[in-house]
Design an enzyme around this catalytic site. Structure first.
Site, PDB file in Angstrom:
ATOM      1  N   GLU A 165      38.904 -22.768  40.645  1.00 36.75           N
ATOM      2  CA  GLU A 165      39.366 -23.351  41.921  1.00 36.75           C
ATOM      3  C   GLU A 165      40.870 -23.620  41.960  1.00 36.75           C
ATOM      4  OE1 GLU A 165      36.945 -26.838  42.529  1.00 36.75           O
ATOM      5  OE2 GLU A 165      35.140 -25.657  42.890  1.00 36.75           O
ATOM      6  N   GLU A 274      27.333 -19.994  40.711  1.00 33.32           N
ATOM      7  CA  GLU A 274      26.751 -21.325  40.933  1.00 33.32           C
ATOM      8  C   GLU A 274      25.823 -21.279  42.133  1.00 33.32           C
ATOM      9  OE1 GLU A 274      29.843 -24.356  41.059  1.00 33.32           O
ATOM     10  OE2 GLU A 274      31.004 -23.343  39.512  1.00 33.32           O
TER      11      GLU A 274
END
Ligand code: GLA
Length: 362
Positions: A165, A274
């Site tokens: 991220e 995820e």
């Protein structure tokens, strides 16, 4: 007499009819097959030609939870166990307890481990953030951290998310609350060196960049691809890209397909890292996870797995779900208490979502 003479043949005809009609063979109705649908006889990990992962918590790894993980998945990722804040307890101090337990469980059960994550803005430990190191000290410390962790699990962890991220959805670098951004003039170059430190510590481990909304946020994806181009040009190693895939049953399938193909155009390994699919998209307190909603979710899982299967064979790294059963998922806190995003229900029974995933596999 006359009456009973008539009645007896009529009775016999009726009895014959009754016997014939009650037999399935006799009336042309094909009885429903009792044996199980063959698609349900294999598990995800048995059918898939790539890794089937689950994010797990080591504290939960017992009873039905661990039995489900062992039966259906081929690799695990620590939900928290391998994050910087869990391992890096102080300058030169490490807490290996949870990460060791995770890696030990995998080894005992013949599973692989995907490490998550070496550098993530949210997981820098407080003691480190408070110190406000200059860039040289910052880098020396992170380098030692990466080398120590990757070396320790060399040969036991097959892949790492090196950076997680670092971009906003519009493709700009994440700046808020990001120690790397606050410290370095050229954060991308710093991340490139982090990939190199990981490579030096384990020449065989696969190194990933991981982020959310990669397939749906075009600008973010574009900048991730530019980073890959720069890494290639500057000689920094990178093996794969992960899109977290925290999506919902409503996420547009064509967008997913074209985004995935665009990620794959880098030639790198692709990880749906995820995966979970929200069903209560309006965050409604009255939401009911009805059979129709379960079917929607099953179809969405199937479509995503099919889209992944359509990628070039050698680039399909793994699909990892973020959790195992609807009993424990981060989405019931972060999204809505009435949320059912995973493949197993609260009692660890397969949901239609599981069958959808299985059907999507080639
Ligand atoms: C991000 C991180 C994960 C996890 C989830 C929420 O996706 O990559 O490690 O923290 O958020 O649980």
């Amino acid at each position: 007499m006359k009456f009973s003479k008539l009645l007896l043949p009529a009775f016999l005809i009726l009895a014959f009819c009754f016997a014939a009609c009650s037999s399935d063979e006799g009336n042309g109705i094909v009885p429903e097959k009792q044996e199980e649908d063959p698609v349900n006889e294999v598990t995800l990990k048995e059918k898939a030609g790539f890794g089937i992962g689950a994010a797990v918590k080591t504290t939960d790894l017992n009873g039905q939870y661990s039995a489900t993980v062992i039966e259906h998945f081929s690799q695990i990722t620590g939900e928290f166990e391998m994050k910087m804040a869990t391992i890096w307890s102080g300058d030169g101090e490490y807490n290996w307890e949870k990460a060791d337990a995770l890696v030990g469980f995998a080894a005992e059960n013949g599973m692989e481990v995907h490490g998550h994550a070496l550098v993530w803005y949210k997981s820098f430990p407080n003691w480190f953030k408070k110190a406000k190191y200059d860039s040289a000290t910052f880098e020396t410390m992170v380098k030692t951290y990466i080398e120590t962790v990757v070396e320790r699990y060399s040969g036991r962890v097959k892949s790492w998310d090196v950076a997680n991220e670092i971009f906003n959805d519009d493709g700009t670098l994440r700046s808020e609350d990001c120690p790397v951004y606050e410290t370095f003039n050229d954060p991308i170059a710093f991340y490139g060196r982090c990939f190199q430190y990981a490579r030096n510590a384990d020449p065989d481990v696969k190194l990933f960049y991981n982020d959310y909304s990669v397939v749906v946020a075009k600008s973010k994806r574009h900048h991730i691809k530019e980073m890959v181009t720069r890494f290639n040009k500057d000689g920094y190693p990178i093996d794969g890209l992960g899109d977290q895939f925290h999506y919902s049953v409503n996420t547009n399938l064509n967008t997913i397909k074209s985004g995935l193909n665009d990620m794959a155009a880098t030639g790198l390994l692709i990880h749906l890292s995820e995966l979970d699919l929200k069903v209560n998209v309006n965050r409604s307190d009255n939401y009911i996870f009805s059979p129709a909603e379960q079917k929607l979710q099953a179809d969405a899982y199937q479509n995503i797995v099919e889209a992944f299967e359509a990628l070039p064979q050698g680039q399909k790294f793994a699909i990892t779900t973020w959790g195992v059963s609807d009993k424990a998922t981060w989405l019931t806190d972060w999204w809505h208490p009435k949320e059912y995003p995973l493949l197993f229900n609260k009692d660890f029974e397969k949901k239609p979502a599981y069958d959808g995933f299985l059907k999507g596999l080639k």
